[in-house]
Enzyme design. Structure first.
Site, PDB file in Angstrom:
ATOM      1  N   GLU A   1      -3.826   2.070  -7.581  1.00  0.00           N
ATOM      2  CA  GLU A   1      -4.201   3.200  -6.733  1.00  0.00           C
ATOM      3  C   GLU A   1      -3.263   4.370  -6.999  1.00  0.00           C
ATOM      4  OE1 GLU A   1      -6.443   2.010  -2.993  1.00  0.00           O
ATOM      5  OE2 GLU A   1      -4.342   1.756  -2.512  1.00  0.00           O
TER       6      GLU A   1
ATOM      7  N   HIS B   1       0.842  -1.194   0.000  1.00  0.00           N
ATOM      8  CA  HIS B   1       0.000   0.000   0.000  1.00  0.00           C
ATOM      9  C   HIS B   1       0.884   1.253   0.000  1.00  0.00           C
ATOM     10  CE1 HIS B   1      -2.820   3.078   1.294  1.00  0.00           C
ATOM     11  NE2 HIS B   1      -3.760   2.290   0.809  1.00  0.00           N
TER      12      HIS B   1
END
Ligand code: PEP
Length: 254
Positions: free
Chosen positions: A167, A97
């Protein structure tokens, strides 16, 4: 047709176990009634045990937000291994992430976490995304490098257990999501890089999620125009009414 996959990344939320239990109860109840959608929630480690269903809930699974770079038990203070996560019934693990990358995770570290997760037979949600967009298209090289290096040393036989979450960092925690048309273009690019690494059959099959300022209002358009296989949702995933509406909106897509 495969089901859409909606992953809620709770990050370091909510503040108490009671709230976590309440939130997960509501999500499980709605998720189990959906027809075309699988839901995964990724609570902080201490809440996993209490949010995981005691008996399996249809179309619902628990994920974790990370797993250690260390594979074996031992003197690794503060670490949680992929093996431990598998042992308590976790199915999915988020890897790489951008918030962890910002805190020091290099592609090499991401690759180690990924390898440990896959070795345990878990499904990895590998997050990739450019920091910014530029006219010259350097962001595409950045994305390509990130994908290739994160997948470094991962054997093709494990590729089927990798989901890519695209993302763009600039769209995370922002006011607006990326435009659905751009999401579509970039998801094709991501699939191409994946195919170049593992072979065309894996490129066709890999599931690509979009993440970055998704909410119940924009989810349907992102899924239909952006043509992604699912969503990785941050803030809206801990907003019970919003997340429930998001799940229902996505489930309408046939
Ligand atoms: C994220 O951090 O993965 C994310 C998508 O956050 P948000 O939905 O809040 O932009």
């Amino acid at each position: 047709m495969s089901k859409k996959l909606i992953v809620g990344n709770w990050k370091m939320n909510p503040a108490s176990l009671d709230e976590a239990k309440r939130l997960s109860r509501r999500i499980k109840s709605v998720a189990s009634k959906l027809q075309r959608t699988e839901t995964v929630v990724c609570p902080p480690f201490p809440f996993i045990g209490q949010t995981k269903p005691k008996i399996p809930v249809k179309n619902f699974d628990i994920g974790a937000q990370s797993a250690s770079i260390f594979a074996d038990t031992g003197a690794h203070t503060g670490e949680v291994s992929a093996n431990m996560l598998r042992d308590i019934g976790v199915k999915y693990v988020i890897v790489g992430h951008s918030e962890q990358r910002q805190n020091g995770d290099t592609d090499e570290i991401v690759s180690k976490r990924l390898s440990n997760v896959l070795t345990q037979g878990l499904i990895a949600i590998l997050c990739v995304g450019e920091k910014a967009r530029d006219e010259a298209g350097e962001y595409m090289n950045e994305l390509k490098r990130q994908i290739e290096q994160s997948l470094n040393n991962i054997p093709a036989k494990m590729a089927g257990n990798i989901i890519i979450a695209y993302e763009p960092v600039w769209a995370i925690g922002a006011k607006e999501a990326m435009l659905p048309e751009q999401i579509y273009e970039t998801s094709l690019f991501v699939k191409k890089i994946f195919a170049d690494v593992f072979g065309p059959e894996y490129g066709h099959r890999v599931r690509v999620l979009y993440g970055g300022s998704v909410n119940f209002r924009n989810a349907f358009e992102i899924m239909t125009v952006g043509k992604v296989d699912g969503l990785l949702v941050g803030r809206e995933s801990v907003n019970s009414p919003g997340f429930v509406e998001l799940l229902k909106a996505v489930d309408k897509i046939s």
